[in-house]
Design a protein around this motif. Structure first.
Motif, PDB file in Angstrom:
ATOM      1  N   HIS A  41      -8.554  20.350 -30.112  1.00 46.21           N
ATOM      2  CA  HIS A  41      -7.299  21.130 -29.919  1.00 46.21           C
ATOM      3  C   HIS A  41      -6.089  20.166 -29.949  1.00 46.21           C
ATOM      4  O   HIS A  41      -6.125  19.226 -29.056  1.00 46.21           O
ATOM      5  CB  HIS A  41      -7.264  22.067 -28.543  1.00 46.21           C
ATOM      6  N   ALA A  42      -4.838  20.718 -30.462  1.00 49.00           N
ATOM      7  CA  ALA A  42      -3.500  19.907 -29.992  1.00 49.00           C
ATOM      8  C   ALA A  42      -3.387  20.480 -28.754  1.00 49.00           C
ATOM      9  O   ALA A  42      -3.110  21.554 -28.620  1.00 49.00           O
ATOM     10  CB  ALA A  42      -2.660  20.466 -31.293  1.00 49.00           C
ATOM     11  N   SER A  47       1.754  18.195 -32.466  1.00 47.95           N
ATOM     12  CA  SER A  47       0.588  17.589 -33.405  1.00 47.95           C
ATOM     13  C   SER A  47      -0.495  18.935 -33.957  1.00 47.95           C
ATOM     14  O   SER A  47      -0.176  19.930 -33.247  1.00 47.95           O
ATOM     15  CB  SER A  47      -0.186  16.556 -32.566  1.00 47.95           C
ATOM     16  N   GLU A  48      -0.955  18.191 -34.806  1.00 51.78           N
ATOM     17  CA  GLU A  48      -2.049  19.400 -35.353  1.00 51.78           C
ATOM     18  C   GLU A  48      -3.301  19.086 -34.506  1.00 51.78           C
ATOM     19  O   GLU A  48      -3.638  17.962 -34.166  1.00 51.78           O
ATOM     20  CB  GLU A  48      -2.240  18.990 -36.963  1.00 51.78           C
ATOM     21  N   SER A  49      -4.055  20.332 -34.616  1.00 48.18           N
ATOM     22  CA  SER A  49      -5.446  19.993 -33.843  1.00 48.18           C
ATOM     23  C   SER A  49      -6.347  19.123 -34.838  1.00 48.18           C
ATOM     24  O   SER A  49      -6.400  19.351 -35.987  1.00 48.18           O
ATOM     25  CB  SER A  49      -6.145  21.556 -33.797  1.00 48.18           C
ATOM     26  N   PRO A  56      -4.062  25.132 -31.862  1.00 50.39           N
ATOM     27  CA  PRO A  56      -3.266  24.139 -30.838  1.00 50.39           C
ATOM     28  C   PRO A  56      -3.150  25.134 -29.164  1.00 50.39           C
ATOM     29  O   PRO A  56      -2.753  26.373 -29.391  1.00 50.39           O
ATOM     30  CB  PRO A  56      -2.128  24.341 -31.673  1.00 50.39           C
TER      31      PRO A  56
END
Length: 105
Positions: A41-42, A47-49, A56
């Motif tokens: 997970h983010a 940020s992206e996961s 996220p």
């Protein structure tokens, strides 16, 4: 007089410094998320996961009321896909993680 004031100031500083240095619930929650959740997970605001299907953390409040997650975390989070490990948190960990999640709303 000045010496007494200085002494009291230093004593006050020594007494308050540990309290200021102690991590907050939000900081402990973020540390827990970093150690246990960030693999998929983010856990921040941008940020992206790493695992695309993992939502996220910054969007969890759009799906659930954050406080409603307390019971699920206490009973254990179990999911149907193999990539997500089962989690059962202690009450202090739940408080800390929810405190952190609320900072992302």
């Amino acid at each position: 007089m000045l010496q007494t004031a200085l002494r009291h100031g230093l004593i006050g500083l020594f007494l308050i410094t540990p309290a200021l240095a102690a991590p907050t619930a939000e900081q402990r929650g973020k540390a827990y998320a970093r150690a246990n959740c960030a693999r998929c997970h983010a856990i921040d605001r941008r940020s992206e996961s790493p695992l695309k299907i993992a939502p996220p953390f910054r969007t969890l409040h759009q799906r659930y009321a954050i406080d409603s997650l307390e019971e699920a975390l206490a009973e254990g989070i179990y999911t149907g896909h193999a990539d997500m490990p089962a989690f059962e948190l202690e009450p202090e960990q739940i408080h800390d993680l929810l405190s952190y999640l609320k900072t992302l709303e």
